[in-house]
Design an enzyme around this catalytic site. Sequence first.
Site: not given
Ligand SMILES: NC(=O)c1ccc[n+]([C@@H]2O[C@H](COP(=O)([O-])OP(=O)(O)OC[C@H]3O[C@@H](n4cnc5c(N)ncnc54)[C@H](O)[C@@H]3O)[C@@H](O)[C@H]2O)c1
Length: 441
Positions: A11, A119, A211, A256, A263
């Site tokens: 994200v 989220t 979701n 599937g 998520c």
């Molecule tokens: N992955 C998806 O498809 C998706 C889609 C919609 C919403 N979301 C939501 O978005 C959020 C992030 O998901 P994601 O999959 O991108 O997570 P991710 O785990 O891929 O990335 C999170 C990143 O945050 C970094 N981080 C942790 N603490 C930190 C700090 N103090 N300062 C800066 N960076 C820091 C981590 O090192 C990591 O690189 C979640 O809440 C998720 O539910 C994800």
Amino acid sequence: MKVAVAGTGYVGLVTGVALAHIGHNVTCVDVDKEKVEKMKNGISPIYEQDLEELMLKNKDRLDYTLDYKNAYKDADVIIIGVGTPEREDGSANLDYVHSVCDQIAESLEKDCVVVLKSTVPIGTNDEIEKDLNDKVKDGIKVYVASNPEFLAQGTAVHDTLYASRIVVGTEDDFAANIMQKLYEPLTKEPYNVPYLHTSRRSAEMIKYASNDFLALKISYINEIANLCKKLGANIEEVTKGMGYDSRIGNKFLKAGIGYGGSCFPKDTKALHWLGQIEGVELETIQACISVNKKQKLVLLHELIDDFGGSIEGKTIAVLGLTFKPGTDDLRDAPSIDNISMLLDYGANVKAYDPISTESFKKKINFKLTDDGVKGTIAFFDNIDETIKDADATMIMTEWPEVVNYNVKQYKKLMKTPRVYDGRNCYKLEDMKDITYSSIGR
Ligand SMILES: NC(=O)c1ccc[n+]([C@@H]2O[C@H](COP(=O)([O-])OP(=O)(O)OC[C@H]3O[C@@H](n4cnc5c(N)ncnc54)[C@H](O)[C@@H]3O)[C@@H](O)[C@H]2O)c1
């Protein structure tokens, strides 16, 4: 606009790059030194189509750093995109969000809009705004906006630039105006993304409700598929017939072996937990969670039955490890449950994935050191080698390499040609020569 993004995962990084692409100056902050080094060298730490190209194209407006203080101190907007994983009780773990907020409070030197893209449970934005304003230096005001993300991994860049909608929840004009300016280019040609302004709590709920509805749709169609298989109907014909009805739609109707990823599993549990706290039992969500848990193993149980109840010493090929194609993400992937169980039952697993073998090895390592584990696992970099001499093949991910594989090879290379296809990759008529089991057909 000067934008900082906290977290460079699926994200955060995609959002940062997309905002640079539409003209903002963006600093992407992470705590992971290795990730930051990679990004500084133009390498994306995650696998997402078109991401590296856009990083390169917009490199003059993009910066990557561990130095949060410099990034946050004079930002107009700080977007939080850190993880909110599930706790053991199903609730969302907000530790990463809180820790970013502490870093923001410590750094800010001017008024700022802090945007929660992660989220988060309903009410979190209100709490974060209060907490930040309690902690920032005197004279500084923080406005918090909720801006949930709807991208799907594998198509994240496209989903961000050509989003189905941008949802922004604010409680004041200052944040509302800044957010509108931030996203204005995306609401115009060529993107034309619909922009919806709501209250913060509604925005938070839109994310969970969306979701969970999609997860529910998948669990529903998987149950119908299981019944189709028993009754001799074909789920693909059934979903085609259903999908013509615009009230139903034809998306998310693919049967599937269950949903996975970062998520749906956690967001269903988090909303269910939230309901319980408020005394509202979300029975549909509970059903969706338990259907999915069962669905992940539906083919494995069939396979064990086909081998007369024991797969000890059998060689089982597993094709695909990620929770879906187009991503390197293994979080909650059905492959993990299936391979863990295969190993417990003493099978020797031969596994293949086009991109995630190395990260899978790290994930499954804990399992291999368990006393109870009887089986072994080996990894291969092509399908031919993986299925060679196998007693059965299980398909976990519909990677193009698997879908476009010459199916004649199964009969040619396997010891006994039995394929358990969890993603309905092949036409039934092409699989008549071998024992082939799929979902709902
Ligand atoms: N992955 C998806 O498809 C998706 C889609 C919609 C919403 N979301 C939501 O978005 C959020 C992030 O998901 P994601 O999959 O991108 O997570 P991710 O785990 O891929 O990335 C999170 C990143 O945050 C970094 N981080 C942790 N603490 C930190 C700090 N103090 N300062 C800066 N960076 C820091 C981590 O090192 C990591 O690189 C979640 O809440 C998720 O539910 C994800």
